[in-house]
Scaffold this active site. Structure first.
Site, PDB file in Angstrom:
ATOM      1  CE  LYS A   1     -51.118  56.776  12.942  1.00  0.00           C
ATOM      2  NZ  LYS A   1     -50.173  57.744  13.199  1.00  0.00           N
TER       3      LYS A   1
ATOM      4  CE  LYS B   1     -46.185  53.002  11.083  1.00  0.00           C
ATOM      5  NZ  LYS B   1     -45.570  54.351  10.744  1.00  0.00           N
TER       6      LYS B   1
ATOM      7  CE  LYS C   1     -42.698  59.760  16.304  1.00  0.00           C
ATOM      8  NZ  LYS C   1     -43.629  60.042  15.044  1.00  0.00           N
TER       9      LYS C   1
END
Ligand code: AQP
Length: 346
Positions: free
Chosen positions: A122, A206, A209
């Site tokens: 991230k 994956k 969102k």
């Protein structure tokens, strides 16, 4: 890492999990998390929060955050969660999460956090620009779980490493403060269909969102046409579906679509292959699109109704927060006593 010998925890069985209000809910969140919550609410007391403290580890528009929080609560309710069985609440409404996280920050070791792959993914190439909160996110997650002394934590595959960290933090706390069995070493409930739903654009990433491409995911609120189009455009290889389930090895996109079909239909991948093996994606994709659209239609319609009635959702969240706080405050008070804080207040 610390000794993993199970501590003799003898408290009640409890489940805790959460979803971040960081964007539109998708098929991965639905299959990897929400469907599992619905099943578990019949088996044990459940604490289901909307993870707004986690969400702000990356920028969230303040004008949207409360709306998205209500949207996740609406998705929980529309998917079949019963607010009488499960306490549904915003994480930020129960102060014990943040306070316990501080104490656990002082238990967790830097070396443990340095190994967390989600932070690396991230924060990307510029980790010095990431928030400190993003780095300590797994410790807050440990506090979420341990505040309820949760024994069972249903999450997708992506959260496995964080759950292992929670176990390490719990074990070290119990050890450091001479309190064996105080915190349970929670069990991750990861297995099962839908534990890792992949992006429709890339079978090795994956479904998420925060993926900039909306074509990469199927949102809970997508209408039937959009769902059919997204499945039709999903990336695949040119080969037909294999005749055996082993033939899916090395074909990430095909494997993902077959896995989604199996999870939604409640059958095994082998059974999907028995039905569609040898056929091209031209016939499999419409069948899959129909299945997703059929499953999502009633959920989306109930979600829309609830989102049009924020007062009803707010009543559920307020009641859930009160019930959750009663449990979490007790754990926090016990923890503070073990740490040796001045006992005069709270
Ligand atoms: N692709 C997935 N397959 C299976 N389970 C998944 N989960 C998320 N993506 C998948 C599970 O959904 C729960 C809630 O996730 P979250 O909202 O807390 O955050 P996340 O894991 O970071 O999910 P996203 O969608 O990828 O959000 P962003 O992009 O904002 O980070 C968890 O149980 C998770 O395992």
């Amino acid at each position: 890492m610390t000794d993993q010998t199970p501590a003799p925890y003898s408290g009640p069985t409890r489940m805790l999990s959460g979803v971040q209000p960081s964007g539109a809910l998708h098929l991965g969140n639905y299959l990897g998390a929400i469907v599992k919550f619905v099943k578990l609410q019949e088996e044990m007391p459940c604490f289901l929060f909307v993870a707004d403290l986690h969400a702000i580890t990356v920028w969230q528009d303040p004008a949207e955050l409360a709306k998205q929080t209500r949207e996740i609560a609406a998705a929980y309710l529309a998917s079949g969660l019963d607010p009488k069985k499960a306490a549904i609440f915003p994480q930020s409404a129960v102060r014990a999460h943040a306070e316990l996280a501080w104490i656990l920050n002082c238990v967790a070791r830097l070396g443990w956090l340095d190994r967390m792959t989600q932070f690396k993914e991230k924060s990307g190439k510029h980790k010095e620009r990431a928030s400190v909160g993003l780095y300590t996110y797994p410790v807050l997650q440990a506090a979420d779980i341990l505040a309820y002394k949760a024994t069972h934590v249903p999450v997708g595959e992506d959260q496995k490493q964080h759950l292992e960290l929670t176990r390490d933090i719990a074990a070290k706390f119990n050890n450091d403060f001479g309190a064996q069995g105080f915190f349970p070493l929670p069990e991750p409930l990861i297995q099962g269909p839908g534990a890792r739903v992949m992006s429709l654009r890339d079978g090795t990433a994956k479904m998420s969102k925060s993926d900039p491409s909306d074509q990469s995911r199927i949102n809970l609120l997508d209408d039937a046409d959009t769902i059919l189009q997204k499945v039709k455009r999903a990336r695949t290889d040119p080969e037909p579906l294999p005749e055996t389930v082993e033939g899916l090895t090395g074909r990430a996109e095909a494997d993902n679509l077959v896995g989604i079909y199996a999870a939604l239909a409640g059958i095994t991948k082998a059974e999907v292959i028995a039905q569609f093996g040898g056929q091209g994606f031209g016939s499999f994709k419409p069948a899959l699109g129909e299945l997703v659209a059929e499953r999502f239609a009633p959920v989306a319609s109930e979600m829309r109704r609830l989102m049009g009635d924020p007062a009803e959702v707010d009543r559920v969240l307020k009641d859930g927060a009160e019930r959750a706080a009663a449990v979490a405050e007790k754990t926090l008070a016990e923890t503070k006593e073990l740490v040796g804080f001045w006992p005069g207040r709270g």
